[in-house]
Design an enzyme around this catalytic site. Sequence first.
Site, PDB file in Angstrom:
ATOM      1  CG  ASP A   1      82.642  39.432 131.856  1.00  0.00           C
ATOM      2  OD1 ASP A   1      82.581  40.528 132.532  1.00  0.00           O
ATOM      3  OD2 ASP A   1      83.585  39.175 131.241  1.00  0.00           O
TER       4      ASP A   1
ATOM      5  CD  GLU B   1      80.048  43.685 131.332  1.00  0.00           C
ATOM      6  OE1 GLU B   1      80.729  44.488 131.712  1.00  0.00           O
ATOM      7  OE2 GLU B   1      80.732  42.467 130.846  1.00  0.00           O
TER       8      GLU B   1
END
Length: 560
Positions: A231, A294
């Site tokens: 993330d 990401e």
Amino acid sequence: MISVKNGSEVSCTCMPSFNVVRRNVSRAQVSGSGPPWWHGAVIYQLYVRSWRDSDDDGYGDLRGIIERLDYLSWLGVDAIWLSPTMPSPDVDWGYDVSDYMGVHPELGTLADLDELIAQAGRRGMRVLLDLVPNHTSSAHPWFADAASGRAAGHRGYYVWADAGPDGGPPSNWLDFTGRPAWQWHDSGQYYLHNFLAGQPDLNWWEPAVHREFARILEFWFERGVAGFRVDVANGLYKDAELRDNPPLDSGNPLEGAWGLRFVYNFNRPETHGVYRDWRKIAESYSPERLLLGETWVPDAQRLAAYYGDGDELQLGFNFPFAFASFDPARLAAVVGQTLASLPPGGCPVWMGSNHDLGRFPSRWCGGDERTIRLALLVLATLPGTSVLYYGDEIGMTDVDVPVALRRDHATLDVSAGADRDRARTPMPWDGSPGGGFTGPGVTPWLPMADPPVSSVAGQRDDPDSVLSLSRRLLALRRAELGGSLAGFENLVAAGGQWAYRTGPLVVAANFTDRPASLPAEAGEVLLTTSAEGAPASPGVLRPWEGVITAGRTGTGVSPR
């Protein structure tokens, strides 16, 4: 500790690095030799709370995933990526982690996760977890200690700073809601949160943070986790001087937001050293573990930087592709630029939907089934790794979630179509009360579509359904493109068409309401997106039809 404008802390000016001891892991989930398993693979993103509720509390859980593994095996996916499963107060539904080495009790237990990994492995599928290294929950023990005072042992784990000269925040940085990214704390300083106030940013200038995450990676890798989706992979390090971000001079949401460019609080060069260290850890396991980032960057060159020289992330999400309009010229350009920019052997990643962006059947296709079928064909035939979001395979669209029923704190009061809950609603398994997601009479955590959308059961036995097409596409992909980085070439095509060679195949897609001709390079038609069967006449594409054909002999290209 990161430098501050008016404080007395010492500034760290160099990145720590750590030696990694190579090990053999007996719990390796799926063994094998040859190219990395993700070359040509299909990864299925699964939002755990919305997949299957096994205990009728309205929330999906790990046992619900175990119950539906046979479906994923039947569909033909190679790996599943789980939305956050770690303990969390759920201010941001798991992206505010309070314990990196556990399982959220509402989702199950560590034993459940172990069983899920083992059961998936028996079906030839791998399991990726979501890792959140940019920030923790304010409920994490690290932050609880850090907030106890300036002399606290964990104070340096987070980004703290004194007030600016005017007594306000130390910089003009804004969080992702558009509010100041600095929160005053009664310990006498501001702390940084690029997301919600309950998600304080970690300070990666602190060597202890590196050591903590090395242990976290090893803990999960040794349990058989095949890798992580990382993330905010473009976050981590922040500018040591906490300089103001400059004004945003473009309309590209990947460049910045709220009138400011992401210059000093994201995409700092020191972040790459973290992934070089993590890559050494990932490669010390057999089979090698995967780091899928990401990577929120606006162009192919900056995306390629996160691959390093083949020594950082193995995969990075291509957001310029996902944000592109569903237009053949634009998509072809993004694909061409990406493949030209990645380092030798670099594997691209293609996706159209996720838990933040919404669903491509709505954003790209406006709910039109012909266009959805065309988009699925594109995602299944581009070289590299393809990622499907749960429900993509049935053409699931965004759900209009009333404000009173929304659960995402960051988008509770935004206009319909901009909230993130619209793409997180439960999977419709069948037409029964509860949709097969939960028991009759149980209220799901987010509302299901009203009127009901087509379900898995309603499509599974229909050979003309979107689900049946998805399964055929994945089977063909595995047979023709799996296990390697297929060669790729954009072909000359008329306006409104996209034609390309991918490995031994030629793909032709008609993005118009008019019939179109197949390119000269196309051979025998192997698959069509049309529900009516083969093309109406030889060499002709129906409106909004795509086909996969065998390439004519003598016109192949070499793999990248």
